[in-house]
Design a protein around this motif. Sequence first.
Motif, PDB file in Angstrom:
ATOM      1  N   TRP A  30      28.331 -53.770  17.182  1.00  0.00           N
ATOM      2  CA  TRP A  30      27.119 -53.385  18.183  1.00  0.00           C
ATOM      3  C   TRP A  30      28.350 -53.179  19.567  1.00  0.00           C
ATOM      4  O   TRP A  30      28.005 -52.252  20.490  1.00  0.00           O
ATOM      5  CB  TRP A  30      26.344 -54.688  18.701  1.00  0.00           C
ATOM      6  N   ILE A  31      29.390 -53.898  19.739  1.00  0.00           N
ATOM      7  CA  ILE A  31      30.362 -53.874  20.913  1.00  0.00           C
ATOM      8  C   ILE A  31      30.794 -52.622  20.671  1.00  0.00           C
ATOM      9  O   ILE A  31      30.842 -51.920  21.803  1.00  0.00           O
ATOM     10  CB  ILE A  31      31.355 -54.949  20.696  1.00  0.00           C
ATOM     11  N   ALA A  32      30.983 -52.085  19.723  1.00  0.00           N
ATOM     12  CA  ALA A  32      31.933 -50.614  19.430  1.00  0.00           C
ATOM     13  C   ALA A  32      30.668 -49.595  19.817  1.00  0.00           C
ATOM     14  O   ALA A  32      31.306 -48.599  20.495  1.00  0.00           O
ATOM     15  CB  ALA A  32      32.329 -50.548  18.103  1.00  0.00           C
ATOM     16  N   LEU A  33      29.696 -49.824  19.254  1.00  0.00           N
ATOM     17  CA  LEU A  33      28.515 -48.767  19.474  1.00  0.00           C
ATOM     18  C   LEU A  33      28.283 -48.762  20.981  1.00  0.00           C
ATOM     19  O   LEU A  33      28.150 -47.578  21.750  1.00  0.00           O
ATOM     20  CB  LEU A  33      27.425 -49.052  18.877  1.00  0.00           C
ATOM     21  N   GLY A  34      28.225 -49.952  21.847  1.00  0.00           N
ATOM     22  CA  GLY A  34      27.937 -49.886  23.050  1.00  0.00           C
ATOM     23  C   GLY A  34      29.167 -49.472  23.768  1.00  0.00           C
ATOM     24  O   GLY A  34      28.888 -48.534  24.897  1.00  0.00           O
ATOM     25  N   THR A  35      30.321 -49.604  23.330  1.00  0.00           N
ATOM     26  CA  THR A  35      31.537 -48.963  23.988  1.00  0.00           C
ATOM     27  C   THR A  35      31.380 -47.672  24.133  1.00  0.00           C
ATOM     28  O   THR A  35      31.473 -46.851  25.154  1.00  0.00           O
ATOM     29  CB  THR A  35      32.771 -49.556  23.579  1.00  0.00           C
ATOM     30  N   MET A  36      31.153 -47.000  23.092  1.00  0.00           N
ATOM     31  CA  MET A  36      31.031 -45.587  22.800  1.00  0.00           C
ATOM     32  C   MET A  36      29.925 -44.921  23.455  1.00  0.00           C
ATOM     33  O   MET A  36      30.042 -43.754  24.281  1.00  0.00           O
ATOM     34  CB  MET A  36      31.058 -45.143  21.350  1.00  0.00           C
ATOM     35  N   ALA A  37      28.886 -45.837  23.628  1.00  0.00           N
ATOM     36  CA  ALA A  37      27.699 -45.091  24.442  1.00  0.00           C
ATOM     37  C   ALA A  37      28.055 -45.180  25.977  1.00  0.00           C
ATOM     38  O   ALA A  37      27.735 -44.271  26.567  1.00  0.00           O
ATOM     39  CB  ALA A  37      26.469 -45.978  23.826  1.00  0.00           C
ATOM     40  N   LEU A  38      28.656 -46.295  26.313  1.00  0.00           N
ATOM     41  CA  LEU A  38      28.850 -46.221  27.641  1.00  0.00           C
ATOM     42  C   LEU A  38      29.875 -45.115  28.190  1.00  0.00           C
ATOM     43  O   LEU A  38      29.804 -44.343  29.142  1.00  0.00           O
ATOM     44  CB  LEU A  38      29.800 -47.746  27.826  1.00  0.00           C
ATOM     45  N   GLU A  39      30.848 -44.652  27.160  1.00  0.00           N
ATOM     46  CA  GLU A  39      31.729 -43.778  27.393  1.00  0.00           C
ATOM     47  C   GLU A  39      30.995 -42.419  27.618  1.00  0.00           C
ATOM     48  O   GLU A  39      31.243 -41.829  28.340  1.00  0.00           O
ATOM     49  CB  GLU A  39      32.409 -43.754  26.145  1.00  0.00           C
ATOM     50  N   LEU A  40      30.079 -42.337  26.674  1.00  0.00           N
ATOM     51  CA  LEU A  40      29.245 -40.965  26.723  1.00  0.00           C
ATOM     52  C   LEU A  40      28.432 -41.020  27.850  1.00  0.00           C
ATOM     53  O   LEU A  40      28.327 -39.784  28.593  1.00  0.00           O
ATOM     54  CB  LEU A  40      28.428 -41.069  25.283  1.00  0.00           C
ATOM     55  N   LEU A  41      27.856 -41.829  28.104  1.00  0.00           N
ATOM     56  CA  LEU A  41      27.014 -42.048  29.305  1.00  0.00           C
ATOM     57  C   LEU A  41      27.773 -41.719  30.845  1.00  0.00           C
ATOM     58  O   LEU A  41      27.229 -40.992  31.646  1.00  0.00           O
ATOM     59  CB  LEU A  41      26.300 -43.468  29.545  1.00  0.00           C
ATOM     60  N   LEU A  42      28.993 -42.478  30.960  1.00  0.00           N
ATOM     61  CA  LEU A  42      29.975 -42.194  31.920  1.00  0.00           C
ATOM     62  C   LEU A  42      30.230 -40.549  31.836  1.00  0.00           C
ATOM     63  O   LEU A  42      30.132 -40.194  33.032  1.00  0.00           O
ATOM     64  CB  LEU A  42      31.196 -43.047  31.654  1.00  0.00           C
ATOM     65  N   LEU A  44      28.503 -38.062  30.745  1.00  0.00           N
ATOM     66  CA  LEU A  44      27.291 -37.442  31.219  1.00  0.00           C
ATOM     67  C   LEU A  44      27.102 -37.573  32.537  1.00  0.00           C
ATOM     68  O   LEU A  44      26.854 -36.709  33.385  1.00  0.00           O
ATOM     69  CB  LEU A  44      26.079 -37.776  30.291  1.00  0.00           C
ATOM     70  N   GLY A  45      27.237 -38.927  33.100  1.00  0.00           N
ATOM     71  CA  GLY A  45      27.026 -39.007  34.528  1.00  0.00           C
ATOM     72  C   GLY A  45      27.937 -38.122  35.362  1.00  0.00           C
ATOM     73  O   GLY A  45      27.681 -37.501  36.456  1.00  0.00           O
ATOM     74  N   VAL A  46      29.304 -37.861  34.692  1.00  0.00           N
ATOM     75  CA  VAL A  46      30.046 -37.212  35.779  1.00  0.00           C
ATOM     76  C   VAL A  46      29.701 -35.875  35.602  1.00  0.00           C
ATOM     77  O   VAL A  46      29.894 -35.036  36.445  1.00  0.00           O
ATOM     78  CB  VAL A  46      31.742 -37.185  35.053  1.00  0.00           C
ATOM     79  N   TRP A  47      29.286 -35.325  34.432  1.00  0.00           N
ATOM     80  CA  TRP A  47      28.813 -33.972  34.320  1.00  0.00           C
ATOM     81  C   TRP A  47      27.753 -33.502  35.242  1.00  0.00           C
ATOM     82  O   TRP A  47      27.726 -32.717  35.667  1.00  0.00           O
ATOM     83  CB  TRP A  47      28.208 -33.527  32.924  1.00  0.00           C
ATOM     84  N   LEU A  48      26.736 -34.499  35.289  1.00  0.00           N
ATOM     85  CA  LEU A  48      25.652 -34.292  36.211  1.00  0.00           C
ATOM     86  C   LEU A  48      26.052 -34.493  37.795  1.00  0.00           C
ATOM     87  O   LEU A  48      25.453 -33.615  38.421  1.00  0.00           O
ATOM     88  CB  LEU A  48      24.448 -35.378  36.041  1.00  0.00           C
ATOM     89  N   SER A  49      27.005 -35.037  38.126  1.00  0.00           N
ATOM     90  CA  SER A  49      27.200 -35.345  39.407  1.00  0.00           C
ATOM     91  C   SER A  49      28.452 -34.401  39.925  1.00  0.00           C
ATOM     92  O   SER A  49      28.544 -34.518  40.944  1.00  0.00           O
ATOM     93  CB  SER A  49      27.557 -36.811  39.583  1.00  0.00           C
ATOM     94  N   HIS A  50      28.952 -33.604  39.204  1.00  0.00           N
ATOM     95  CA  HIS A  50      29.900 -32.662  39.470  1.00  0.00           C
ATOM     96  C   HIS A  50      29.511 -31.175  39.245  1.00  0.00           C
ATOM     97  O   HIS A  50      28.864 -31.007  38.384  1.00  0.00           O
ATOM     98  CB  HIS A  50      31.411 -32.930  38.791  1.00  0.00           C
TER      99      HIS A  50
END
Lengths: 513, 102, 617, 477
Positions: A30-42, A44-50
């Motif tokens: 779960w930690i690993a999954l969460g980490t990668m999800a966080l990475e992906l979200l981050l 995507l966030g960058v993608w949306l904001s730039h």
Amino acid sequence: MTLVGLIVIPFLGGLLCWLAERRGDRLPRWIALGTMALELLLTLGVWLSHDFSLPSPGGEASTWAMEWRVPWIPRFGIEVHLALDGLSLVLIALTGFLGMLAVLCSWREIVRRVGFFHLNLLWILGGVVGVFLAIDLFLFFFFWEMMLVPMYFLIALWGHSGSEGRTRIRAATKFFIYTQASGLLMLVSILGLVFAHHAATGEYSFSYDALRDVTLSEPVAMWLMLGFFIAFAVKLPVVPLHGWLPDAHAQAPTAGSVDLAGILLKTAAYGMLRFALPFFPEASQAFAPVAMALGVVGIFYGAVLACGQNDIKRLVAYTSISHMGFVLIGIYAGTSLALQGVVMLMVAHAFSAAGLFILSGQLYERLHTRDMREMGGLWGRAGGLSGFTLCFVAASLGLPGTANFLGEFMVLFGSFSVAPWTVVIASGGLVLAAVYSLLLMQRVHFGPPKDSAPLADLDGREYGMLLGLLALVLLFGLYPQPLLDTTGAAMSEVQRLFGNTELLDATLTWEAS
Amino acid sequence: MNGVPLDHALVLASILFTLGLAGLMIRRNMVFVLMSLEIMLNAAGLAFIAGGTAWGQPEGQAMFLLVITLAAAEASVGLALLIQLNQRFKTLDTDAVSRMRG
Amino acid sequence: MSFLLPLTFLLPLAGTLLLSLSRGRLGERASAAIGTASVGLSALATAALIAGYLEAPERQVVTLWTWVSVGDFQPTLGLALDGLSLTLLGVITGVGLLIHLFAAWYMRGESGITRFYAYMNLFVFSMVLLVLGDNLLLLFLGWEGVGLCSYLLIGYYYRTAANGWAAFKAFIVTRVGDVFLAIGLFLLFRELGTLNIAQLLERAPQLWAEGAPTVELAALLLLGGALGKSAQLPLHTWLADAMAGPTPVSALIHAATMVTAGVYLIARMHELFLLAPDVLLLTGVIGALTLLAAGFAALAQTDIKRVLAYSTMSQIGYMFLALGAGAFDAAIFHLMTHAFFKALLFLSAGAVIVSCHHEQDMRRLGGLWRKLPLAYAGFVVGGAALAALPLVTAGFYSKDEILWQALAAGHGGLLVAGLVGAFLTSIYTLRLIIKTFHGEAKSDNARHAEAGQGLAHGVPLIVLMVLSTFLGAWLTPPLAGVLPDPHEGSAGWHTALEIVASLVALGGLALAAWLFLRRRKWLAEQTSQGWGARLWRWWHHAWGFDTAYDRGLVRPYWRTVHALRSDRVDGLFGLVAIMVRMTHLGLSWTQTGKLRFYGLSMVGGATLVILVLALVR
Amino acid sequence: MTYLIALLPLILVCATAVAVMLGIAWQRHHASTVLTAVVGLNLALLSLVAVHQVAPFETLLVAVDGLAIFGAVLVLVSTLACATLAHAYLEHYRGPREEFYLLLLCAAAGGLVLVSSRHMATLFFGLELLSMPLYGMLAYAFHERRSLEAGIKYLVLSAAATAFLLFGMALAYAQTGRLDLAGLTAGLGEGGGAWGLAGAGLILVGLGFKLSLVPFHLWTPDVYEGGPGPAATFLASASKVAVVIVLLRLVIESPAFAHVGVHQILAVLAFASMLIGNLLALTQANLKRLLGYSSIAHFGYLLVALVVAEGLAVETAAVYLVMYVVTTLGAFGVVTLVSSRDISGDAAALHHYRGLFWRRPYLTAVLTVALLSLAGIPFTAGFIGKFYIVALGVEAGRWWLVGGLIVGSAIGLYYYLRVMVTLYLVEPGMQRHDAPHDWGTRAGGVVVLGLAALVVLLGVYPTPIIEWAAALGVAHG
């Protein structure tokens, strides 16, 4: 700081996984999954904001959407210099996504030393993200080499021993030595550039911008370019240097294969686009016919060998070689259409190869073999698995509507104006792609069943993973424009630096007259 | 200066040195090996003296003193090990001391 | 009304998605209902479109979104509706609906109905896209999509490996053609800077004079694609094997729609082909050759479906012949009528096959006409149309138009080939009917035949029967303005040709009746020994193309695969590894552990050092 | 006073040695002996700060300058590590333990002399003071055949090498009439003559033996394998560092020595060492032998700096030495700690290490880091070292050497990886000889963990070392 975060998150997550191991097997997953999800979200966030659209036409303004730099080793002007543009963003998002898949697909497969496994897995991903972000050549090389170590462990410790005396350790060692030795050649080239820069300006610098402006004599540029090219060619892989790939893919655990095919191979193409072409435009231009010829050879060689394999993962591995031949052609064609096609194809291949490897892994979990001679007639037994195999096979053979089709065809369309004969010959590879892809279907899913007992159907996790991948393959196959817009600026920059336009214009005017 | 030219002395030293080397390579007995070493060291000492004499400097002789000291120390340690060799391996043959290889 | 256009393919797509995501939870009836309903609704939308078009015949363009946009490369997901695509659309959804309906009867009791309908709907989706796409890339999407569906449906009975291989062959052979098409696309895009069909056709005459090498090349490449898809020489070998699929599939894909995609492509790109007269003539010649070769092959088949398969090739040969003669509208007209009567024949064959417990070898059938009256009627009507029985059948009008156009365009050779082909057609058609339905039942399967029941069985056959008669020929495709006008010629010659063609067809029938009813024994003797047997075998194997390809291409390829299987290139690197290991072993030998040897090496080293110093100085 | 301060480290180490000797004579006590030694060494290390204030300082015999201080630090740190490891190692040794520290301190004193020597006499004196105790240390466990064999081999061969060195010195002296390094090399550089030339060659042979360069390398694996862990550690670290410093002075500080031939020879030796060292290690099943071969290769790499002898050479050599010493200490430290419970010789066979990770994860992590560092993988100190060597080779255009390095390290990877993965493999019915659970809190454990941390730290943030080395480069380049 976001950029640093992108790199650090997987590393920290990996450590956490290791520490969490003593609390049971589920927590690290779960930690690993969460980490990668966080990475992906981050990401995507960058993608949306730039805004990743085209920079000012002068090209003098910084082409990076985000940048972060601090001095590291001042003696040589080495900096921790991270920067992000559309290309890196796309590839990092891909890393995050495939990272999640890798964690998910080892949910059942990996039962021993779960924490340590995820430590390695996440560190690979962290290293890859580092490769995609590093703009200082020293730092780039640093990550380039560093990511080999966890990959080595992944293959050597959790891999499958293959048939015909191929052990997983041998495969892992082969992988490591190929990449490391070729990496040293790149280091030599990097240093050559640095000293050339030093000779010109009296300053040491490993910075991308500084080294790009170095003027080199023709033979020197050619040699240095070859250093870069060989390093990337091994990783891509280009045919005479591909030996590590089938072994590593076949012997790696599913997560390892997914990462290898999906992301690690892409670092090579990224390296060519980011470094080899912009640094040595003329030398690359002169070398392009050779590179394209190698690409064609790769397409056919990979395809022919894929037809001859009995191990399903080896088959898929050889198809990767074939697909990367198209990537190579596209890169050295250098037109913006071809380059955009390369990005498309990289993303598409990541999805389709990941899909096929995940499917192979699921087959292995059910049948405990990867030997296609012991399969056959699985269609009625394996439930949804066969249907998904069909879809991903279709993607792999470049069926229109899938992202792979767009990638391949954009490459071919884009290269045709530069190298028509190469494209004509390469198109022949499309037939062979159909041959090996359908051969897989035929040998695994068609024909008389070896056994009548039905296999376990896909559970929700497996179904979800595959459906998600498939949806992405189709989405990018039918509506790729957001992706292309994101990388458009970066690719036109490459195209501008590579300077193929003059050549292209020359051919066009020549033909028009 | 006396009448012995430097070259002659050095040639003599070289011969001595070569003799010692040959002994080192040919003899299997540990005692002879140690003796050969002594000969080599003394060849060096001879050369130092010859050099010092030729240049009219005391340094050569000083070095010779150091060499002698070293030779003595080496012989003592060597002999100590020789005794142990004899005890453990029941032989003085250096070829027997070749368990580690490859 | 523009929403109707996307609906024509979105409905089947919805059907596919619904069926494939059901994960096997749908029953047989539900699957059939969904599969048929989606196509039915699509057919309704088409009907509305046709109505609209007849009212106001103008070109409609609907652009959904830009597919890709990189520089000049801007293919869209754009649909274009004109008379040509409307005709095809009508055939696809109309005939498609009937066949879907029939399949509900044909497939009952089989496992995997859901899968079957999912494929079928996907096929309709792809085929509709193929004809509606306003640019070549979208056309290519449909083009490949139908190829995939064809592959899947041929291999539908996956448990028999041979079916899988047949599907494999079909896909690969057509893929070879597709590669030509793809290269043609590359070339057109490079030269004209667009893939939009309308723009292409507009720009081509501006850039190229008639007969310019580039345009000839481009047309040739497109022709390559068409040959593969439409099973014309030399890429025709897959179609006969494709009969391994369920019979409704053969009816829909391998008779009515997909195999005629090549005809559509050439008709669609006719302006390009008109610029390339040599290639256009080549098209006609290939068509003529195929129609003859396939006609002879059809004479010597024993499997009902294979007879029909070769007949299909032959009829598409007619269409190509028409294209080659510049009679594009005649080709499309024949495409339509052929879709009706060939679908009818296949469905009737399907009815026979299911009724006779999956027996499809004519040598084991016979005497069925009383037991299976509806199927018999279907065969008679369809066969009559196929043989172009004068005046009463649809086939007569379309075929006559082709022959007349060939004559009017002055292609005497093509005309003769067409007439000979018509003669052959009559013979094999009657042979097929006689062998299947007359004489004695030659096996238990045939003796215990059970006639099909139900609406799903009867309705499609009857509708298609009606369409195969002269009534079908009344449905004139609205091609005016889309395709060039037909050649004008003197009406007198036309009538003369009609009479000649009718006589040829009737003569063929008479000869066949005489041969297969009266001289059966003599025929059997002739075909079982000497030259007759050889010729029969040769025709039976369709002139030996398969063998030639097998020896010339397939086997060498597998030999290459086998030779390279163990990755020889990588082996070279393995050699390096072995060398390193050998060196290691050699060097390890120097680690003897012997003191004296170590001393020796030191002395050796010292000597070397001193020598080098002395020499370098 | 300046004299005293300049020689303070040497004096302190010698005084400690005397104190240890007296202590043993008075009453044997292992812990207090170790404590004395460690305190003395630490004091010596601290005194280097004071020395730094008076440097550079030169007499006829010694030169206490930046390079000497640098060398002294490395020697003292290595010695400290060895002393701590020896404590763990000898804890269970049945026999006299305390004398080991005496020998160690003497050898350290020899090393200190050597790094600051600028005269043949001190060179010779230091070298012998360094080697002589090593005979004893290597053969310390003389009831153990391997240890004895190692001692004898090293004794005979080292004595022979000393003889070469001495004879070379004598010939050179006879030729030039000078014994100080600068004068000697200047004399040789002027033209030399046959005797001088031969002398120079023989000196090189003598030093080459100590650095175990090919073809003078044959003793290395045997001695490493046979010697007790701490002794081998010292041999691999402090002893080599000191010799390298001497060679550095010889080659770099005396430009006259830059005789073409000498550089050619060094280049050939370097090339051969890189390749042959790595090739020899390829399938080695004994970890200590493997480390021995690996050290041959590493000194081949290091020699590139001496071959180039200009530009970044001093800096490269210094950085590489630091990285090498830290790494080697870590690797040998783990071997020593793993062996410390074993009565019957050192646990050096690879199968002892199979699956070590699942029993002693931290120790394995240390060894992994050390091996990665030896292989020159990023995130470790070894990478920085290798980076420097490649940079130097590229800068000087020595493509053959760069090529050799690439091929060598490719071969090297094979065996480093082989060892590394062995650590993680699990075998059913694995033999377990576990360390006490509190090993990590003991001195030895702390040392190796600290070394591993240092390896990683220097790999990630090498700037302090680089600046130090760069300063040396400026002073001596």
